[in-house]
Design an enzyme around this catalytic site. Sequence first.
Site, PDB file in Angstrom:
ATOM      1  N   HIS A 254      -9.336  -4.796  12.786  1.00 16.81           N
ATOM      2  CA  HIS A 254      -9.780  -4.990  11.408  1.00 16.81           C
ATOM      3  C   HIS A 254     -11.169  -5.614  11.414  1.00 16.81           C
ATOM      4  O   HIS A 254     -11.335  -6.773  11.790  1.00 16.81           O
ATOM      5  CB  HIS A 254      -8.787  -5.889  10.681  1.00 16.81           C
TER       6      HIS A 254
ATOM      7  N   GLU B 154       0.833  -1.200   0.000  1.00 18.24           N
ATOM      8  CA  GLU B 154       0.000   0.000   0.000  1.00 18.24           C
ATOM      9  C   GLU B 154       0.873   1.257   0.000  1.00 18.24           C
ATOM     10  O   GLU B 154       0.562   2.237  -0.691  1.00 18.24           O
ATOM     11  CB  GLU B 154      -0.945   0.020   1.203  1.00 18.24           C
TER      12      GLU B 154
ATOM     13  N   PHE C  32      -8.896 -10.145   0.318  1.00 21.02           N
ATOM     14  CA  PHE C  32      -8.409 -11.409  -0.214  1.00 21.02           C
ATOM     15  C   PHE C  32      -9.021 -11.645  -1.597  1.00 21.02           C
ATOM     16  O   PHE C  32     -10.166 -11.271  -1.864  1.00 21.02           O
ATOM     17  CB  PHE C  32      -8.796 -12.566   0.705  1.00 21.02           C
TER      18      PHE C  32
END
Length: 411
Positions: free
Chosen positions: A338, A314, A397
């Site tokens: 998360h 990122e 994912f």
Amino acid sequence: MKKRIVVTGLGAITPGGKGVNETWKSVKEGVSCCSEITLFDVSAMPVKIACEIKGFDPLDHFDKKEAKKMDRFIQFAMVAADEAMRMANFDLSSINLERFGVSIGSGIGGICSIEETHKILLEKGPSRISPFFIPSIIINMGSGLVSIKYGMKGPNFSTVSACATSSHSIGMAFRTIQYGDADVMICGGAEAAITPLAIGGFAAMRALSSRNDDPKTASRPYDIDRDGFVMGEGAGILVIEELEHAKKRDAEIICELKGFGQSGDAYHISAPSEDGDGPMRVMQNAIKDAGLTPSEIDYINTHGTATSQGDKVETLAIKRTFKDKIPPASSTKSEVGHLLGAAGAVESIITILSMKEGVIPPTINIFNQDPECDLDYVKDVKRDAIIKNALSNSFGFGGTNASLIFSKYEE
């Protein structure tokens, strides 16, 4: 001319608080919500920590019979939707509910109920399975039950794209209004995956932090000693509305939802593409959709999970997108964990409030910043800033990516 879409309602239930204001206060002050799991016995688990919503009692929100029909993720969706609807302040008797839609997603759905019902099946047999088992686990029931509660008869659907789910939910709701299929959408995501099977499964992938003895500093985005993400739970919900529709009913406009980008890595089932191509393109797509240039973005709420490859990729993608004018950024997963399929919506709310208040929330737990993650990630302490346009990233994912751009509303 594209239709302009504005945000008129926000709702959240997160490890940081039961509501938008509690969550925002906790996040901007850099409070870690990670502690030992209390929802089940962790004595045999390799990972014993998570960011739970403490003190949540469904009977504070639903009667006993109603609560038993809903998995925990649906309960979270309903609670957050209720707050968002109250903030949006609709007179439902005076608007066309056939033009009011719902898009609430989840990455995993009713895993709590799946595990509990499988145990019943093994111990007591199939005759003891609840007739509400299937409706309590399927992902679209967050949207379904919200629409039933308020009588919303417009588009009704759910997206599922792992950790990009709720950003896609918001983005597709945005498109639904732009394409003329609705005037208003309630959108976002919900997740409740702090269960033995989910924690055990993510631990088996080595995706989770195993810093069991030091939970408060376990989530360490961009730190060289990061060892995985910390699971969170909860829901984030936005009410978005076509501008003229909002003005006609004299709604309070919080901000404008200006851009939505999508991309795919086509690389690996869980790892991001090493050159940052997918994340770079999704940010570029969102910026282009918003009619902006990279230099006009003032803040990035990053995906920032604290996984080894994810944070580096990122960072690289941000450098490739913004080149010599990179805005400050932060990962609020360092505070609330998360939330998987709910992460994008919760982080969108945080991004919106950052812009509204002129405060960038910090990334906590960066003790030794990774040289490969060398951007201005607003370490430790919140920062005052003028934010006109802000970007929120979500990657999942399977190589699925979504970015959203929120801007201060101007006539």
